[in-house]
Each structure stands twice: as structure tokens, then as C-alpha cells.
Scaffold this motif. Structure first.
Motif, mmCIF file in Angstrom:
data_model
loop_
_atom_site.group_PDB
_atom_site.id
_atom_site.type_symbol
_atom_site.label_atom_id
_atom_site.label_comp_id
_atom_site.label_asym_id
_atom_site.label_seq_id
_atom_site.Cartn_x
_atom_site.Cartn_y
_atom_site.Cartn_z
ATOM 1 N N PHE A 179 0.822 -1.195 0.000
ATOM 2 C CA PHE A 179 0.000 0.000 0.000
ATOM 3 C C PHE A 179 0.861 1.252 0.000
ATOM 4 N N ALA A 180 0.265 2.347 -0.443
ATOM 5 C CA ALA A 180 0.852 3.683 -0.359
ATOM 6 C C ALA A 180 -0.276 4.612 0.040
ATOM 7 N N ILE A 181 -0.155 5.182 1.197
ATOM 8 C CA ILE A 181 -1.167 6.056 1.795
ATOM 9 C C ILE A 181 -2.495 5.299 1.851
ATOM 10 N N ASN A 182 -3.485 5.689 1.045
ATOM 11 C CA ASN A 182 -4.793 5.029 1.105
ATOM 12 C C ASN A 182 -5.063 4.124 -0.096
ATOM 13 N N THR A 183 -4.022 3.736 -0.814
ATOM 14 C CA THR A 183 -4.174 2.900 -2.004
ATOM 15 C C THR A 183 -3.453 1.573 -1.807
ATOM 16 N N VAL A 184 -4.178 0.489 -1.988
ATOM 17 C CA VAL A 184 -3.594 -0.847 -1.925
ATOM 18 C C VAL A 184 -3.267 -1.270 -3.361
ATOM 19 N N VAL A 185 -2.070 -1.819 -3.538
ATOM 20 C CA VAL A 185 -1.631 -2.289 -4.850
ATOM 21 C C VAL A 185 -1.438 -3.795 -4.769
ATOM 22 N N ILE A 186 -2.153 -4.506 -5.623
ATOM 23 C CA ILE A 186 -2.089 -5.965 -5.664
ATOM 24 C C ILE A 186 -1.447 -6.365 -6.994
ATOM 25 N N LYS A 187 -0.296 -7.020 -6.916
ATOM 26 C CA LYS A 187 0.399 -7.504 -8.113
ATOM 27 C C LYS A 187 -0.013 -8.952 -8.343
ATOM 28 N N CYS A 188 -0.443 -9.238 -9.579
ATOM 29 C CA CYS A 188 -0.935 -10.570 -9.937
ATOM 30 C C CYS A 188 -0.091 -11.165 -11.057
ATOM 31 N N TYR A 189 -0.254 -12.457 -11.264
ATOM 32 C CA TYR A 189 0.339 -13.074 -12.442
ATOM 33 C C TYR A 189 -0.375 -12.517 -13.668
ATOM 34 N N THR A 190 0.323 -12.457 -14.781
ATOM 35 C CA THR A 190 -0.209 -11.884 -16.015
ATOM 36 C C THR A 190 -1.574 -12.469 -16.360
ATOM 37 N N GLY A 191 -2.524 -11.580 -16.604
ATOM 38 C CA GLY A 191 -3.864 -11.974 -17.019
ATOM 39 C C GLY A 191 -4.826 -12.285 -15.886
ATOM 40 N N MET A 192 -4.379 -12.202 -14.646
ATOM 41 C CA MET A 192 -5.218 -12.608 -13.525
ATOM 42 C C MET A 192 -5.857 -11.448 -12.758
ATOM 43 N N ALA A 193 -5.409 -10.226 -12.991
ATOM 44 C CA ALA A 193 -5.859 -9.104 -12.166
ATOM 45 C C ALA A 193 -7.371 -8.875 -12.244
ATOM 46 N N GLN A 194 -7.951 -8.954 -13.419
ATOM 47 C CA GLN A 194 -9.384 -8.672 -13.538
ATOM 48 C C GLN A 194 -10.228 -9.721 -12.826
ATOM 49 N N PHE A 244 -15.511 -5.530 0.911
ATOM 50 C CA PHE A 244 -14.739 -5.063 2.051
ATOM 51 C C PHE A 244 -15.151 -3.640 2.395
ATOM 52 N N GLU A 245 -15.214 -3.365 3.697
ATOM 53 C CA GLU A 245 -15.611 -2.033 4.153
ATOM 54 C C GLU A 245 -14.570 -0.991 3.809
ATOM 55 N N ARG A 246 -15.020 0.223 3.644
ATOM 56 C CA ARG A 246 -14.201 1.415 3.418
ATOM 57 C C ARG A 246 -13.452 1.410 2.098
ATOM 58 N N VAL A 247 -13.832 0.512 1.168
ATOM 59 C CA VAL A 247 -13.260 0.533 -0.174
ATOM 60 C C VAL A 247 -14.061 1.542 -0.992
ATOM 61 N N VAL A 248 -13.350 2.515 -1.556
ATOM 62 C CA VAL A 248 -13.998 3.537 -2.381
ATOM 63 C C VAL A 248 -14.186 3.020 -3.799
ATOM 64 N N GLY A 249 -13.185 2.310 -4.310
ATOM 65 C CA GLY A 249 -13.279 1.763 -5.655
ATOM 66 C C GLY A 249 -12.052 0.949 -6.008
ATOM 67 N N THR A 250 -12.176 0.187 -7.109
ATOM 68 C CA THR A 250 -11.071 -0.642 -7.581
ATOM 69 C C THR A 250 -10.904 -0.449 -9.075
ATOM 70 N N ILE A 251 -9.700 -0.731 -9.539
ATOM 71 C CA ILE A 251 -9.434 -0.745 -10.976
ATOM 72 C C ILE A 251 -8.376 -1.808 -11.232
ATOM 73 N N GLU A 273 -5.651 5.806 5.277
ATOM 74 C CA GLU A 273 -4.447 4.995 5.331
ATOM 75 C C GLU A 273 -4.647 3.808 6.279
ATOM 76 N N GLN A 274 -5.302 4.041 7.399
ATOM 77 C CA GLN A 274 -5.554 2.958 8.350
ATOM 78 C C GLN A 274 -6.397 1.852 7.709
ATOM 79 N N SER A 275 -7.387 2.235 6.911
ATOM 80 C CA SER A 275 -8.204 1.243 6.204
ATOM 81 C C SER A 275 -7.348 0.447 5.228
ATOM 82 N N ALA A 276 -6.404 1.118 4.564
ATOM 83 C CA ALA A 276 -5.510 0.438 3.627
ATOM 84 C C ALA A 276 -4.638 -0.574 4.366
#
Length: 153
Positions: A92-107, A118-125, A138-141
């Protein structure tokens, strides 16, 4: 208790009981230790896409949509199945969580993550191999990173 835990409890209640209305659902939820307002339950019903069905034996009652019923698993259980096989790292960085996936798996992972509510999630991409999850603080992250790292084992 979190929204995700409450919604998983609702799915369990609906799968094990005939629940005709929101009042019955509120009563069952309180037996599971959840105190929620009727408006909250109404939103949960919408989020979970619960349906009302009519059968000769039970009359109208809530049911789980076929997409969840076929799998017989909660949204969190479905996330738990795919997460360890598809995810490389979570940070994470501040209030953003970054999830690294194997190629083609993120979606695919992102779709399961969204359904887990999950609570307190504003959105995902999601891209091809990376997911960004924006949280309210940040605490939620930090809390979400800890939960997701736990899923990695």
C-alpha cells in the motif's frame, strides 16, 4: 463486525432457513450477533442480489442468486480460492492498496475482491497484472493489506 462478515452471515442464513421478509432476516442476524438497521439489511439484500421466490411449500421467501448458489460459496470464499494462486504481492501507499498478480489474472481477482464487499473501499481498478484499491484512509488500507496478506498464507 464488518459488512463482509454480515453479508456472509446473510448468505448462510438464507441458505439454511426460509426467510420471508427483512424482519425475519434481522431477527436471525441478531441471533448471529449482528445488530443492523433495516436500511442496512435492505442495502445488503441489493448488494447480494438476493431474490424472492415462490414455492408451494414455503410461499415467498429470499433465495440466493443462481450465480452464487451454483458454487455454494460466499463471495469471500470465492476470493480465498483464487487469491493465493493469482496474486504475487500486496502493498500500500497512503490510502491505495496495490495488488500484483500473475499476467492476465488481475481482472478475475478484482471481480472477486469487489464481490467480497470489504468495508471502506472507495473503488477498484484492474489492469492485466495489477489492481489498485482506493480506501477511505491509510488505516483502512493497512487493515485491508493485512487481511489480503493473510489470504496469501
Amino acid at each position: 463486525m464488518s459488512k463482509s462478515e454480515r453479508q456472509n452471515a446473510i448468505l448462510k442464513i438464507i441458505s439454511e432457513n426460509v426467510v420471508r421478509d427483512q424482519e425475519e432476516l434481522l431477527t436471525k442476524l441478531s441471533e448471529y450477533g449482528f445488530n443492523a438497521a433495516q436500511a442496512t439489511i435492505s442495502r445488503d439484500i441489493k448488494d447480494l442480489s438476493l431474490i424472492k421466490v415462490n414455492d408451494a411449500k414455503n410461499g415467498y421467501h429470499y433465495d440466493i442468486p443462481a450465480s452464487l448458489k451454483e458454487k455454494g460459496k460466499s463471495p469471500l470464499e470465492l476470493l480465498m480460492e483464487i487469491f493465493p494462486q493469482a496474486v504475487i504481492s500486496v502493498d500500500f501507499a497512503i490510502n491505495t492498496v496495490v495488488i500484483k498478480c500473475y499476467t492476465g489474472m488481475a481482472q478475475a481477482v478484482c471481480a472477486k475482491l469487489d464481490n467480497a464487499n470489504f468495508e471502506r473501499v472507495v473503488g477498484t481498478i484492474a489492469g492485466d497484472d495489477t489492481i489498485f484499491v482506493v480506501l477511505k484512509s491509510e488505516q483502512s488500507a493497512i487493515e485491508l493489506v493485512n487481511k489480503l496478506r493473510h489470504l496469501l498464507g
